[in-house]
Design a protein around this motif. Structure first.
Motif, PDB file in Angstrom:
ATOM      1  N   SER A 144      12.473  -0.243  10.662  1.00 53.60           N
ATOM      2  CA  SER A 144      11.084   0.132  11.013  1.00 53.60           C
ATOM      3  C   SER A 144      10.063  -0.571  10.125  1.00 53.60           C
ATOM      4  N   LYS A 145      10.517  -1.151   9.009  1.00 51.39           N
ATOM      5  CA  LYS A 145       9.601  -1.839   8.098  1.00 51.39           C
ATOM      6  C   LYS A 145       9.613  -3.363   8.293  1.00 51.39           C
ATOM      7  N   ALA A 146      10.510  -3.877   9.153  1.00 49.93           N
ATOM      8  CA  ALA A 146      10.731  -5.331   9.234  1.00 49.93           C
ATOM      9  C   ALA A 146       9.465  -6.100   9.628  1.00 49.93           C
ATOM     10  N   ALA A 148       5.512   6.100  -6.965  1.00 50.74           N
ATOM     11  CA  ALA A 148       5.286   6.291  -5.534  1.00 50.74           C
ATOM     12  C   ALA A 148       6.154   7.443  -5.030  1.00 50.74           C
ATOM     13  N   THR A 149       5.764   7.989  -3.885  1.00 47.84           N
ATOM     14  CA  THR A 149       6.534   9.044  -3.235  1.00 47.84           C
ATOM     15  C   THR A 149       7.135   8.502  -1.936  1.00 47.84           C
ATOM     16  N   GLY A 150       7.752   9.384  -1.151  1.00 49.13           N
ATOM     17  CA  GLY A 150       8.353   8.957   0.110  1.00 49.13           C
ATOM     18  C   GLY A 150       9.853   8.790  -0.043  1.00 49.13           C
ATOM     19  N   ALA A 151      10.496   8.389   1.041  1.00 50.59           N
ATOM     20  CA  ALA A 151      11.951   8.230   1.027  1.00 50.59           C
ATOM     21  C   ALA A 151      12.371   7.013   0.207  1.00 50.59           C
ATOM     22  N   THR A 152      11.535   5.981   0.190  1.00 48.66           N
ATOM     23  CA  THR A 152      11.932   4.699  -0.387  1.00 48.66           C
ATOM     24  C   THR A 152      12.315   4.767  -1.874  1.00 48.66           C
ATOM     25  N   PRO A 153      11.556   5.443  -2.738  1.00 51.42           N
ATOM     26  CA  PRO A 153      11.904   5.404  -4.163  1.00 51.42           C
ATOM     27  C   PRO A 153      13.074   6.312  -4.561  1.00 51.42           C
ATOM     28  N   LEU A 154      13.553   7.165  -3.651  1.00 48.08           N
ATOM     29  CA  LEU A 154      14.526   8.186  -4.066  1.00 48.08           C
ATOM     30  C   LEU A 154      15.802   7.620  -4.710  1.00 48.08           C
ATOM     31  N   ILE A 196       7.245  14.495   9.804  1.00 46.17           N
ATOM     32  CA  ILE A 196       8.612  15.041   9.809  1.00 46.17           C
ATOM     33  C   ILE A 196       8.872  15.918   8.585  1.00 46.17           C
ATOM     34  N   TYR A 197       8.123  15.699   7.506  1.00 45.46           N
ATOM     35  CA  TYR A 197       8.338  16.484   6.283  1.00 45.46           C
ATOM     36  C   TYR A 197       7.643  17.846   6.347  1.00 45.46           C
ATOM     37  N   PHE A 198       6.796  18.051   7.346  1.00 51.64           N
ATOM     38  CA  PHE A 198       5.943  19.241   7.334  1.00 51.64           C
ATOM     39  C   PHE A 198       6.455  20.382   8.201  1.00 51.64           C
ATOM     40  N   LEU A 204       5.831   0.317  -5.386  1.00 50.48           N
ATOM     41  CA  LEU A 204       5.217   0.480  -4.067  1.00 50.48           C
ATOM     42  C   LEU A 204       6.283   0.566  -2.979  1.00 50.48           C
ATOM     43  N   GLY A 205       6.037   1.414  -1.980  1.00 54.61           N
ATOM     44  CA  GLY A 205       6.717   1.301  -0.697  1.00 54.61           C
ATOM     45  C   GLY A 205       5.761   0.573   0.232  1.00 54.61           C
ATOM     46  N   ILE A 206       6.123   0.495   1.491  1.00 58.28           N
ATOM     47  CA  ILE A 206       5.207  -0.100   2.482  1.00 58.28           C
ATOM     48  C   ILE A 206       5.290   0.734   3.751  1.00 58.28           C
ATOM     49  N   GLY A 207       4.150   0.977   4.380  1.00 53.11           N
ATOM     50  CA  GLY A 207       4.139   1.714   5.639  1.00 53.11           C
ATOM     51  C   GLY A 207       4.510   0.805   6.800  1.00 53.11           C
ATOM     52  N   ARG A 208       4.856   1.411   7.908  1.00 50.60           N
ATOM     53  CA  ARG A 208       5.186   0.622   9.119  1.00 50.60           C
ATOM     54  C   ARG A 208       3.997  -0.217   9.544  1.00 50.60           C
ATOM     55  N   GLY A 255       1.968  -1.595   7.401  1.00 49.44           N
ATOM     56  CA  GLY A 255       1.631  -2.495   6.300  1.00 49.44           C
ATOM     57  C   GLY A 255       0.801  -1.849   5.208  1.00 49.44           C
ATOM     58  N   HIS A 256       0.643  -0.522   5.252  1.00 47.84           N
ATOM     59  CA  HIS A 256      -0.157   0.103   4.186  1.00 47.84           C
ATOM     60  C   HIS A 256       0.598   0.100   2.854  1.00 47.84           C
ATOM     61  N   ILE A 257      -0.139   0.072   1.766  1.00 47.48           N
ATOM     62  CA  ILE A 257       0.426   0.318   0.438  1.00 47.48           C
ATOM     63  C   ILE A 257      -0.386   1.451  -0.178  1.00 47.48           C
TER      64      ILE A 257
END
Ligand code: PGA
Length: 240
Positions: A200-202, A35-41, A167-169, A131-135, A137-139
């Motif tokens: 933000s994920k709670a 997965a990508t995003g901040a979570t797996p870093l 924010i990354y763009f 997996l991460g999770i979106g705010r 609930g997306h996977i």
């Protein structure tokens, strides 16, 4: 679902990174869903350090990433291909031919979906899917919708996802479409680890674990998989 709550994202990175290093040592030819995003870093950083210390080799590991933007060149700095090169692959001895991505610029998205499904099957299936999770609930990029998806497909991103990722763009426009593995492809993974960090994920985490199984909160479908471990920090676990 097994739920593990730790103090913070760094602790999760260490514990899960250790899990991956041990798993690859025991199963050198394994297939990892990434997965990508901040979570797996933090997890990727732990893996890179262990590799640099000579502890583990990725020479025989195969990977499949969850998703990729459409209408963005593969080597664009914001593509998920570039993200994975920069944050993981270029630091390891993984072979380029063992790294798999959906092609967000495919001429025929349905043929691309079939190609990816066949490649996963030919590799023997995914052993461990991150997996991460979106705010919302997306996977992967399976956004809230009326039905669970099966194989990979082209998706219109929701405003919640566009707001979170833009924010990354910097000044560049963010793509509004992506190719994503479907819910069915994710559920066929033998083992799934999901990480959520931050307040933000709670709400999404609460729905995933305690709510009804519904495509309106796609991560809730993980309640139906036999081997899911969820790693939370205190903020993400705060509504449980
Ligand atoms: P994040 O994204 O890791 O950047 O928070 C997670 C997701 O949207 O799945």
């Amino acid at each position: 679902m097994k739920v593990i709550t730790l103090e913070n994202a760094a602790q999760i990175g260490e514990q899960l990174g250790r899990f991956y290093v041990d798993f690859v040592k025991e199963h050198p030819s394994c297939v990892l869903g990434l997965a990508t995003g901040a979570t797996p870093l933090p997890t990727y950083q732990y893996i890179v350090k262990a590799y640099e210390a000579g502890e583990v080799s990725f020479a025989d590991v195969t990977t499949f990433n969850l998703d990729e933007y459409c209408d963005l060149p593969k080597d664009n700095k914001n593509s998920y291909y570039t993200f994975m090169q920069e944050n993981l692959f270029k630091h390891l001895d993984i072979k380029a031919e063992n790294v798999n991505f959906l092609d967000g610029n495919a001429a025929d998205y349905e043929a691309e979906s079939r190609r990816y499904a066949q490649a996963i099957q030919a590799a023997g299936g995914i052993d461990v899917q991150f997996l991460g999770i979106g705010r919302n609930g997306h996977i992967a990029f399976n956004e809230p919708s009326d039905a669970f998806t099966d194989e990979a497909f082209r998706v219109a991103l929701t405003q919640s996802t566009i707001d979170a990722n833009s924010i990354y763009f910097d000044d560049a426009p963010m793509p509004h479409y992506a190719m994503t593995m479907g819910i069915g492809s994710i559920l066929r993974s033998k083992k799934i680890v999901l990480v959520a960090t931050g307040a933000s994920k709670a709400q999404a985490v609460k729905g995933m674990i305690e709510g009804a199984v519904t495509p309106q909160l796609p991560a809730s479908v993980l309640q139906q998989h036999a081997d899911v471990t969820v790693y939370l920090d205190k903020e993400a676990a705060s509504l449980l």
